[in-house]
Design a protein around this motif. Structure first.
Motif, mmCIF file in Angstrom:
data_model
loop_
_atom_site.group_PDB
_atom_site.id
_atom_site.type_symbol
_atom_site.label_atom_id
_atom_site.label_comp_id
_atom_site.label_asym_id
_atom_site.label_seq_id
_atom_site.Cartn_x
_atom_site.Cartn_y
_atom_site.Cartn_z
ATOM 1 N N SER A 1 11.318 28.149 68.861
ATOM 2 C CA SER A 1 12.398 28.499 69.781
ATOM 3 C C SER A 1 12.284 27.676 71.059
ATOM 4 O O SER A 1 11.188 27.274 71.469
ATOM 5 N N PHE A 2 13.436 27.478 71.708
ATOM 6 C CA PHE A 2 13.508 26.557 72.835
ATOM 7 C C PHE A 2 14.565 27.044 73.817
ATOM 8 O O PHE A 2 15.473 27.790 73.452
ATOM 9 N N ALA A 3 14.449 26.606 75.061
ATOM 10 C CA ALA A 3 15.425 26.971 76.082
ATOM 11 C C ALA A 3 15.827 25.732 76.860
ATOM 12 O O ALA A 3 15.000 24.854 77.124
ATOM 13 N N PHE B 1 12.646 23.460 77.584
ATOM 14 C CA PHE B 1 11.320 24.050 77.445
ATOM 15 C C PHE B 1 11.116 24.563 76.020
ATOM 16 O O PHE B 1 12.057 25.026 75.376
ATOM 17 N N THR B 2 9.878 24.491 75.561
ATOM 18 C CA THR B 2 9.506 25.132 74.300
ATOM 19 C C THR B 2 9.129 26.576 74.584
ATOM 20 O O THR B 2 8.250 26.842 75.407
ATOM 21 N N VAL B 3 9.801 27.496 73.908
ATOM 22 C CA VAL B 3 9.493 28.921 74.046
ATOM 23 C C VAL B 3 8.412 29.302 73.042
ATOM 24 O O VAL B 3 7.403 29.910 73.383
ATOM 25 N N GLY B 4 8.634 28.954 71.779
ATOM 26 C CA GLY B 4 7.651 29.203 70.726
ATOM 27 C C GLY B 4 7.506 27.965 69.863
ATOM 28 O O GLY B 4 8.507 27.363 69.464
ATOM 29 N N PRO B 5 6.288 27.522 69.563
ATOM 30 C CA PRO B 5 6.087 26.273 68.817
ATOM 31 C C PRO B 5 6.517 26.391 67.362
ATOM 32 O O PRO B 5 6.663 27.494 66.820
#
Length: 222
Positions: free
Chosen positions: A174-176, A187-191
């Motif tokens: 996940s990303f924002a 930004f990377t939220v979860g790899p």
């Protein structure tokens, strides 16, 4: 004085045909002269890289191919910027390109607090802010799937502003993306899961991934 991000010439080198086509569509809609290809051995023959501003690499491009293309493109165009795509998500890739071609730093600070899953903004002056989230929903090659949501879209005054990501946004792949005026940050939220990153071939001779339909767009297409 605010200077808008400068659209430029972009080439996306990746593997998944539909991701490439959707990314080109998204970039062209934002004013970029964008093309894409998964014909790794034909990049320098099929595309004029001398006027290229940004070259984006997908995660499944073999490591040795990326090294060779960096050297070959830079020899023809020393000013080109290289961007490593974070995931096969067209909107995310387009946001990364916007961040790479931005011509003005934000009037304030943009950060991400991973422990609290919160975008932290400190604006020096009032402005329009959007926060977008993307995440993968399927990792099956050659066509990964994804979705997105608009987390925030509105005007904020000067000062600090936390924007927490909803629980709907997962902690994996996940990303924002945050836009403040003309400035964009991603930004990377979860790899990505290790099982996915391990699929990335180290060499062009590595054939662990299934064959895909060849794609090589040109700017006069569509």
């Amino acid at each position: 004085m605010h200077i808008e991000n400068r659209p430029g010439r972009v080439l996306v080198v990746g593997r998944s045909p539909q991701v490439l086509l959707d990314t080109v569509e998204a970039l062209r809609a934002q004013g970029y002269a964008a093309d894409a290809t998964n014909r790794f051995d034909r990049v320098l023959d099929d595309h004029d890289v001398t006027e290229l501003d940004v070259l984006v690499f997908g995660g499944m491009v073999p490591a040795d191919t990326k090294d060779q293309l960096r050297a070959g493109v830079r020899a023809r165009n020393p000013r080109v910027s290289f961007v490593q795509g974070l995931a096969g998500i067209p909107g995310l890739i387009a946001a990364q390109v916007r961040a790479a071609t931005g011509t003005e730093a934000p009037t304030g600070e943009i950060g991400y607090d991973a422990a609290r899953r919160t975008v932290r903004l400190t604006l020096a002056e009032a402005g329009h802010v959007t926060v977008q989230a993307w995440w993968m929903t399927s990792f099956v090659p050659p066509e990964p799937r994804s979705t997105s949501m608009l987390v925030f879209d509105g005007d904020l005054g000067a000062g600090p502003h936390p924007v927490r990501l909803p629980d709907r946004v997962p902690d994996t792949a996940s990303f924002a993306g945050v836009t403040v005026g003309p400035a964009v940050r991603v930004f990377t939220v979860g790899p990505l899961p290790d099982a996915v990153t391990r699929l990335a071939p180290a060499t062009a001779a590595d054939d662990r991934l299934p064959a895909v339909e060849q794609v090589s767009t040109q700017r006069h297409d569509g």
